[in-house]
Scaffold this active site. Structure first.
Site, PDB file in Angstrom:
ATOM      1  N   GLU A   1     -60.471  27.499  23.960  1.00 18.97           N
ATOM      2  CA  GLU A   1     -61.538  27.803  22.998  1.00 18.97           C
ATOM      3  C   GLU A   1     -62.922  27.320  23.455  1.00 18.97           C
ATOM      4  O   GLU A   1     -63.531  26.444  22.844  1.00 18.97           O
ATOM      5  CB  GLU A   1     -61.177  27.232  21.624  1.00 18.97           C
ATOM      6  CG  GLU A   1     -59.887  27.842  21.092  1.00 18.97           C
ATOM      7  CD  GLU A   1     -59.516  27.384  19.686  1.00 18.97           C
ATOM      8  OE1 GLU A   1     -60.106  26.405  19.189  1.00 18.97           O
ATOM      9  OE2 GLU A   1     -58.618  28.012  19.087  1.00 18.97           O
TER      10      GLU A   1
ATOM     11  N   GLU B   1     -52.569  31.729  21.951  1.00 19.94           N
ATOM     12  CA  GLU B   1     -52.378  30.824  20.809  1.00 19.94           C
ATOM     13  C   GLU B   1     -52.611  31.534  19.485  1.00 19.94           C
ATOM     14  O   GLU B   1     -53.540  32.317  19.337  1.00 19.94           O
ATOM     15  CB  GLU B   1     -53.330  29.629  20.888  1.00 19.94           C
ATOM     16  CG  GLU B   1     -53.114  28.616  19.771  1.00 19.94           C
ATOM     17  CD  GLU B   1     -54.180  27.525  19.737  1.00 19.94           C
ATOM     18  OE1 GLU B   1     -54.516  26.991  20.815  1.00 19.94           O
ATOM     19  OE2 GLU B   1     -54.687  27.206  18.648  1.00 19.94           O
TER      20      GLU B   1
END
Length: 494
Positions: free
Chosen positions: A242, A345
């Site tokens: 991220e 994810e």
């Protein structure tokens, strides 16, 4: 803007064949491969079902036969399948072997530990995971923040994976053994050590200082080699979890240009120099919203693209109040021939024990997996495979759901609907399978289809509606009659 899992739930219950520009790359993409004719002769359709308000959980519900149908009427609901049109090859499906999962596992009785291992990694008695992610030192789903080096050790002389030897490494070894070694594991960092960052913290974003680019690239190779010495082969790595999210847990920010230059000038060459050029490097590892901008920036640079195996993505983009942006994944797939797309994810967060049986948990997975595979993904990786009764452990209390929860006080295992929804893919869509053409004549039925290396076809059909829907599985004028129960998912194998 802050992008996190909590906001998502609030709004939503390495060789590349590259052209120099996205346009040229898009023009080079072929729609599909054309295979030899496929016959339904002597084939029976085995139907496996998981359904709300029933006891059906990956249950072998029925076997049906193909019969001649010809042109279906508009009133006859169909799922059309064409094994002659083949697309991407599937790498695998799996989940994350985090510190939290390993610590929870260690608190269980031996019999329950074996149950978990079989449930996930045994294809006959479980759902046959073949893909796994793990964290490179700590992440939010660790009991504390830690690294593999002493503070300030730029030369990595103190490097050691000893912190992982208590729980995580033994857990991964057992998973590997249960999967009979057929488990592709990739590692992801949440943050470099604090001394390497401009905010002097592993938490709350910050950036990697340029003077530590080489040291951090070396850190990746040390991790891979250390795990290999422990008997755990690492298949690949992602550059940064991220990279556009400033989180209150471990996080680090890279612009697209920064990630490109770190890969091109440091990480890629270091992997080659250290004899690790066979390890796959995955970029982005973040949401679908910005995926095209990130992919185009990296892939339009031949110096970076030469090291890049694929683009990873998550599903938390509905943090902004919108819907999942599946078409962005498809656009990358269509625009850049040869790049691999992999879901790295996804989870439901804001854990509440009273929601453990909420059917929406599973449907969230089913909808994403159908759309992501149809959009070109070659692999799909869930987040934590196991969490405790609190949705942790997590050192910043960012608790979330997993497909399986363990009550560490009683030893009870709780299988959520997500486990079964994932299993409708992972158990029946094996590594080396190819996605094939599949189309539903009703929007209430989501569908995706694959042909496995053994020649068997697996068709996944998900009913999002409150109604039972009879339909035909239609293939070249032959059709098998099936019924889809309300809020159900089926895998049809023939």
């Amino acid at each position: 803007m802050k992008i996190d899992r909590r906001g998502f739930l609030v709004v939503s219950s390495s060789a590349l064949v590259l052209a120099k520009t996205p346009l040229a790359a898009a023009e080079s993409v072929q729609a599909s491969e054309t295979a030899e004719p496929f016959s339904t002769d002597d084939r029976q359709v085995a139907v496996y079902t998981t359904a709300d308000n029933s006891n059906l959980r990956l249950s072998a519900a029925e076997t049906v036969a193909f019969k001649h149908l010809g042109q279906p009427l508009e009133t006859q609901v169909c799922v059309f399948v064409d094994p002659g049109k083949r697309f991407q090859t599937i790498l695998g499906i799996g989940g994350a072997l985090t510190d939290a999962a390993a610590e929870t596992f260690a608190k269980l009785p031996a019999a329950k530990q074996q149950e978990i291992l079989n449930a996930y990694f045994d294809v006959k008695n479980g759902i046959g995971y073949t893909l796994a992610r793990t964290n490179i030192h700590s992440c939010d789903f660790s009991s504390s923040s830690y690294t593999y080096v002493n503070e300030g050790d730029k030369e990595l002389k103190s490097f050691s994976v000893n912190p992982d030897k208590q729980f995580r490494i033994p857990f991964i070894k057992q998973a590997l053994a249960t999967a009979r070694g057929k488990l592709n594991i990739f590692g992801s960092p949440w943050s470099p050590p604090a001394f390497m960052k401009d905010n002097n913290s592993m938490l709350r974003g910050g950036k990697l200082k340029t003077e530590f680019y080489q040291s951090w690239a070396n850190y990746f190779t040390r991790f891979i080699k250390a795990y290999q010495q422990e008997g755990i082969p690492i298949w690949g790595i992602t550059i940064q979890n991220e990279p556009m999210a400033t989180q209150r847990w471990e996080s680090c920010i890279y612009s697209a240009e920064e990630e490109r230059d770190f890969l091109k000038n440091y990480l890629g060459p270091t992997m080659v120099r250290e004899g690790l050029s066979d390890k796959k490097i995955i970029a982005w590892d973040h949401n679908r919203d910005l995926i095209y901008q990130r992919a185009s920036t990296l892939l339009s640079d031949p110096g970076a693209a030469r090291y890049l195996w694929g683009i990873g993505f998550h599903w938390y983009e509905p943090w902004s109040g919108g819907e999942p942006m599946f078409d962005n994944v498809k656009l990358v797939h269509e625009s850049f021939a040869g790049v691999n797309l992999i879901f790295t994810e996804g989870c439901s967060d804001s854990f509440k024990a009273e929601r453990l049986k909420d059917w929406k948990l599973g449907e969230l997975y089913g909808r994403s997996m159908v759309n992501d595979f149809n959009g070109g993904a070659v692999g799909w990786t869930d987040w934590n495979i196991l969490l405790d009764e609190t949705g942790g452990p997590n050192h910043v209390k960012n608790f979330c759901f997993a497909p399986v929860h363990a009550d560490t006080k009683t030893g009870e295992l709780i299988y959520t609907n997500s486990y079964y929804y994932i299993g409708h893919f992972s158990k029946f869509v094996r590594p080396g399978a190819k996605r094939i053409a599949c189309s539903s004549s009703r929007s209430q039925l989501l569908s995706a289809a694959f042909i496995n290396p053994d020649g068997k076809v697996s068709v996944v059909v998900m009913n999002q509606s409150d109604k039972k829907i009879p339909y035909y599985l239609w293939l070249d004028g032959q059709a098998a009659e099936v019924s889809s129960l309300p809020h159900s998912i089926q895998t049809l194998v023939f």
